[in-house]
Design a protein around this motif. Structure first.
Motif, PDB file in Angstrom:
ATOM      1  N   ASN A  38       0.579  -1.086  -0.054  1.00 53.79           N
ATOM      2  CA  ASN A  38       0.037   0.203  -0.072  1.00 53.79           C
ATOM      3  C   ASN A  38       0.888   1.356   0.011  1.00 53.79           C
ATOM      4  O   ASN A  38       1.298   1.634   0.872  1.00 53.79           O
ATOM      5  CB  ASN A  38      -0.930  -0.139   1.100  1.00 53.79           C
ATOM      6  N   ARG A  40       0.189   4.282  -0.032  1.00 54.96           N
ATOM      7  CA  ARG A  40      -0.246   5.443   0.729  1.00 54.96           C
ATOM      8  C   ARG A  40       0.572   5.496   1.827  1.00 54.96           C
ATOM      9  O   ARG A  40       0.650   6.500   2.809  1.00 54.96           O
ATOM     10  CB  ARG A  40      -1.831   5.410   0.724  1.00 54.96           C
ATOM     11  N   LEU A  41       0.718   4.536   2.290  1.00 52.18           N
ATOM     12  CA  LEU A  41       1.390   4.371   3.791  1.00 52.18           C
ATOM     13  C   LEU A  41       2.560   4.948   3.787  1.00 52.18           C
ATOM     14  O   LEU A  41       3.126   5.509   4.851  1.00 52.18           O
ATOM     15  CB  LEU A  41       1.392   2.739   4.399  1.00 52.18           C
ATOM     16  N   ALA A  44       1.934   8.734   4.204  1.00 55.30           N
ATOM     17  CA  ALA A  44       1.158   9.332   5.100  1.00 55.30           C
ATOM     18  C   ALA A  44       1.942  10.269   6.150  1.00 55.30           C
ATOM     19  O   ALA A  44       3.090  10.045   6.359  1.00 55.30           O
ATOM     20  CB  ALA A  44       0.416   8.392   5.890  1.00 55.30           C
ATOM     21  N   ARG A  64      -7.975   6.952  11.823  1.00 59.21           N
ATOM     22  CA  ARG A  64      -8.767   6.005  10.686  1.00 59.21           C
ATOM     23  C   ARG A  64      -7.517   5.701   9.615  1.00 59.21           C
ATOM     24  O   ARG A  64      -6.706   6.667   9.481  1.00 59.21           O
ATOM     25  CB  ARG A  64      -9.773   6.500  10.193  1.00 59.21           C
ATOM     26  N   GLY A  65      -7.969   4.741   8.666  1.00 60.97           N
ATOM     27  CA  GLY A  65      -7.245   4.589   7.589  1.00 60.97           C
ATOM     28  C   GLY A  65      -5.754   4.189   7.911  1.00 60.97           C
ATOM     29  O   GLY A  65      -5.277   3.687   8.857  1.00 60.97           O
ATOM     30  N   GLU A  66      -4.776   4.929   7.252  1.00 67.03           N
ATOM     31  CA  GLU A  66      -3.378   4.803   7.077  1.00 67.03           C
ATOM     32  C   GLU A  66      -2.700   5.183   8.386  1.00 67.03           C
ATOM     33  O   GLU A  66      -1.872   4.566   8.897  1.00 67.03           O
ATOM     34  CB  GLU A  66      -2.590   5.283   5.681  1.00 67.03           C
ATOM     35  N   GLN A  69      -3.312   2.328  11.008  1.00 65.85           N
ATOM     36  CA  GLN A  69      -2.392   1.184  10.810  1.00 65.85           C
ATOM     37  C   GLN A  69      -1.190   1.550  11.378  1.00 65.85           C
ATOM     38  O   GLN A  69      -0.349   0.674  11.883  1.00 65.85           O
ATOM     39  CB  GLN A  69      -2.375   0.918   9.332  1.00 65.85           C
TER      40      GLN A  69
END
Length: 494
Positions: A38, A40-41, A44, A64-66, A69
């Motif tokens: 991913n 996008r991580l 971020a 939330r989201g990345e 995580q």
């Protein structure tokens, strides 16, 4: 007032500052991006306002989201646990466990594991793009500092026997001295191999019961340990394969151009990097044999992880020495690095130090280094340009198409004009200011956000003792000679 677990963990790990938090957050995001695919991580981020709201200790929302995580990986708890009130009492930790946690919190690429809270455990070190990660045995010891040494104290007979058992195996291991004062905790590191050997007369090393205070674990020493241990273990794991593939280099040197796939050889990332670097060094030297003009060079390394090969690969030092034939009282070779500001900003402090050390090595060898911040040159070829005669292309850092390297030589007028134009632009865009190495390196430290006075003082102290006592290479393909000389050089010019 009870606070959230998130705010308490930030305090415990010295991450209450937004800048320090973002460094660890970004590093964790890059690790997760590689593992999950991913992308996008990897990009971020957390704004200052958001961080202030999260760290207030009373915020009841949930990332939330990345972001969620990354926080869960970074702090080891779910976001529900992190942003709920912390338990009123937590399990006590031993001083040694506290030190292990501090090391992991300061350097996200490190994890120290101490089974059952004892003094012996495992130091796990992770790489990024060019390094695969490794681990080493570790033994923590209480020390007190006096007369330039951190001397072990307070060990009972059982503790001494434990230390002897730890030192006996011929494995990679480190002794870690912990100095617990009222103001802070200082940590010192020493390669266990040196502690196994008897002390020689006149040696600055005073035996296994002390660690030179120059081996204080900070961003300078950690960067060296981080970069060298991973390269050393990677090359040792590939030793047989690299020996068997030596004929591959000779075969490709006879070709006008080459770009062999990494699928041709079964090597680690470090082994592939060494082979690509070794070939390109030999290719350039071969193609410059009859050069009648002083060449200028473009280097593709942009991070400390990439550039540290100059400090440790034995053939890199031999290559730089071979090119000294172009130096004279009236001529000087030039080597250009492209270091975009965004890449520098994403790099942790210890990586930026490695980058500066690699450039300082070249300045010490009489090479005039230029640094260009322009992002559009990020994928410029690694090239040695003999003005008006030949361009020797040699890419192994980020070689295209998963190749071990991409190498060729061209005398095309169009190619020569294109490369000459880029080099001319680099001269005008150079961020290194000064007519001497000291001035240029000081301006580089400013560009990289490094404290010049602190760095040169630490280089002087570490250079006086030598790196081998901190971390000793075991592979015959590595050396710390270049690094030792560079540390002393920086210590003098500072």
């Amino acid at each position: 007032m009870r606070r959230t677990l998130f705010s308490l963990l930030l305090k415990d790990r010295d991450l209450l500052g937004w800048e320090a938090f973002c460094v660890h957050f970004a590093a964790t995001g890059r690790d997760l991006a590689r593992e999950t695919g991913n992308r996008r991580l990897a990009t971020a981020s957390v704004g200052r306002t958001t961080f202030d709201r999260w760290s207030s200790g009373t915020w009841s929302g949930r990332p939330r989201g990345e972001a969620a995580q990354i926080l869960e990986r970074m702090l080891g708890h779910s976001v529900e646990e992190l942003f709920n009130l912390a338990p009123e009492a937590s399990e006590p930790t031993t001083p040694l466990e506290s030190v292990a946690a501090r090391i992991g919190a300061r350097w996200p690429t490190s994890t120290v594991l101490l089974p059952a809270g004892g003094p012996a455990g495992l130091w796990e070190i992770s790489g990024q793009q060019r390094l695969d990660g490794t681990s080493a045995a570790i033994h923590l010891l209480p020390v007190i500092r006096r007369d330039g040494e951190a001397s072990v104290h307070g060990l009972d007979p059982d503790g001494l026997r434990d230390l002897e058992r730890f030192l006996r195996p011929a494995r990679r291991g480190f002794l870690v001295g912990v100095e617990d004062s009222r103001d802070d905790v200082n940590v010192y590191v020493r390669d266990a191999a040196g502690a196994r050997r008897p002390t020689l007369p006149g040696s600055p090393d005073t035996g296994p019961m002390s660690i030179p205070s120059a081996y204080l674990l900070d961003d300078l020493s950690y960067g060296i340990v981080w970069a060298l241990t991973q390269r050393d273990d990677g090359l040792l794991s590939d030793d047989q394969a690299l020996h068997a593939e030596q004929n591959l280099l000779d075969t490709y040197l006879s070709m006008p151009r080459s770009a062999p796939s990494q699928l041709l050889v079964d090597l680690s990332t470090v082994g592939s990097s060494w082979m690509g670097s070794a070939f390109c060094a030999r290719h350039i030297q071969q193609e410059l044999t009859d050069a009648s003009e002083v060449p200028i060079f473009w280097t593709r390394e942009q991070t400390g992880e990439e550039a540290a090969c100059w400090l440790f690969f034995r053939h890199k030092l031999e290559y730089l020495r071979a090119l000294e034939r172009f130096h004279s009282a009236t001529a000087q070779t030039v080597r250009v690095f492209c270091l975009p500001e965004a890449v520098v900003a994403r790099s942790e402090k210890y990586e930026r130090i490695l980058l500066l050390l690699a450039i300082a090595l070249m300045e010490r060898c009489g090479i005039r280094v230029r640094v260009v911040p322009k992002t559009e040159y990020s994928e410029m070829d690694g090239v040695a340009l003999v003005p008006g005669q030949r361009a020797v292309v040699a890419n192994w850092v980020r070689a295209p198409g998963g190749a071990l390297w991409a190498a060729r030589s061209t005398s095309s007028r169009g190619d020569l004009r294109s490369y000459a134009t880029v080099f001319a632009d680099a001269q005008g865009a150079d961020v290194l200011v000064g007519e001497d190495p000291a001035s240029r390196l000081r301006s580089l430290a400013d560009y990289l956000g490094l404290d010049w006075r602190w760095l040169t003082a630490r280089c002087h102290a570490l250079g006086e003792y030598g790196v081998a006592g901190l971390v000793r290479p075991r592979s015959r393909l590595l050396t710390v000679e270049a690094l030792d000389e560079t540390l002393l050089f920086l210590g003098k010019v500072g």
